[in-house]
Design a protein around this motif. Sequence first.
Motif, short mmCIF file in Angstrom:
data_model
loop_
_atom_site.label_atom_id
_atom_site.label_comp_id
_atom_site.label_asym_id
_atom_site.label_seq_id
_atom_site.Cartn_x
_atom_site.Cartn_y
_atom_site.Cartn_z
N ILE A 118 -7.90 -27.66 -23.91
CA ILE A 118 -7.70 -28.78 -23.00
C ILE A 118 -8.81 -28.80 -21.96
N SER A 119 -9.21 -30.00 -21.58
CA SER A 119 -10.20 -30.17 -20.51
C SER A 119 -9.60 -31.06 -19.43
N PHE A 120 -10.14 -30.94 -18.23
CA PHE A 120 -9.66 -31.70 -17.08
C PHE A 120 -10.83 -32.45 -16.43
N LEU A 121 -10.53 -33.64 -15.91
CA LEU A 121 -11.49 -34.35 -15.08
C LEU A 121 -10.73 -35.13 -14.03
N ALA A 122 -11.39 -35.41 -12.91
CA ALA A 122 -10.77 -36.19 -11.85
C ALA A 122 -10.69 -37.66 -12.24
N VAL A 123 -9.70 -38.35 -11.70
CA VAL A 123 -9.57 -39.78 -11.96
C VAL A 123 -10.75 -40.53 -11.34
N ASP A 124 -11.24 -41.53 -12.04
CA ASP A 124 -12.32 -42.38 -11.53
C ASP A 124 -11.69 -43.53 -10.77
N ILE A 125 -12.03 -43.64 -9.48
CA ILE A 125 -11.51 -44.76 -8.68
C ILE A 125 -12.63 -45.55 -8.00
#
Length: 343
Positions: free
Chosen positions: A192-199
């Motif tokens: 699994i990988s994680f990234l921050a939400v793009d806003i």
Amino acid sequence: MEWSTESVASCPEHAEPSQTLHVLPILVIHVHSSCNCRCVMCDIWKTREARNFGLREMAALLPSIRRLAVRWAVFSGGEPLMNAELPQLCALLRSEGVRLTLLSTGLLFSKCAEDIVANFDDAIVSLDGPPEVHDAIRRVNGAFELMQAGIQTVRELRPDFPISARCTVQKANHAHLRETVRAARLLGLNGISFLAVDITSTAFNRPLVWPTNRHSEMGLSLSEIAALENELEELIVCGPGEFGPGYVVESPEKLRRIARHFRVQLGLERAVAPVCNAPWVSAVIETDGMVRPCFFHRSIGSLEDGSLEEVINGPAARAFRANLDVPGNAICRNCVCSLNYRA
């Protein structure tokens, strides 16, 4: 769908002074414009017209793929499995020896299991938390169970087929990262990988940058950032022992960078661009034929006006690359999904 990958290198190593590209290793193709989820952090599902990147378009693209020595194609959308011509699209690329990756919600895995194992080298599914959190973010009742059943069907056909997860970190799941990894293990995923939400960008079918109220719906308060940082540190310290080394793809530094994204959004830190060479080694083709240098920057041309190599080496594209200062560019500084590739 969002996608992220990182290797090593910096953009100047891949660009000649003329900014003309002769090789394009990676191609992301949005093969269907609609989606079967209504995710809170994405506006793709709001599109009114369902468009396919079809067999005719792929056949026209094939000579460019051959001349540019594309080695890896990523099918995204929307939901790629909603494209009825997907097996034929895959067959064209596989005949050229191109590696194929599927980015999917996972909801159609049961229905499309045979096509998936026959046509793709690997798949990445969106996983936004443990079952109840995932379903709430996807706004589809039973989404987790549908994905679980689909993954099982794929694995029954081909036990060694690689399937991993990608999680977009935001307000609704920031305190559930360890539970999300446990959910990935429950699903039998390979990692699994994680990234921050793009806003901050106009990517993912946003005609305009999100207004302040949408920022607050997705972003984190100071106390929530503290909770996220605790989750991240627990992953860094305990994750290798509980889940196995490398199961969480990101390094400790990259995981901590996720929290810094939210600090930047609150004005607590200065935005710093990741090392990225996406515009020099990849391109994103949308269902209408528009070509972007990456997910977040605006288009550099259209396949309606010429071949892929003509677009990526046209005046607009070459000027874009020549003038792109990654560390100083506002879009790059806020990027959540960088590509840093070297063969």
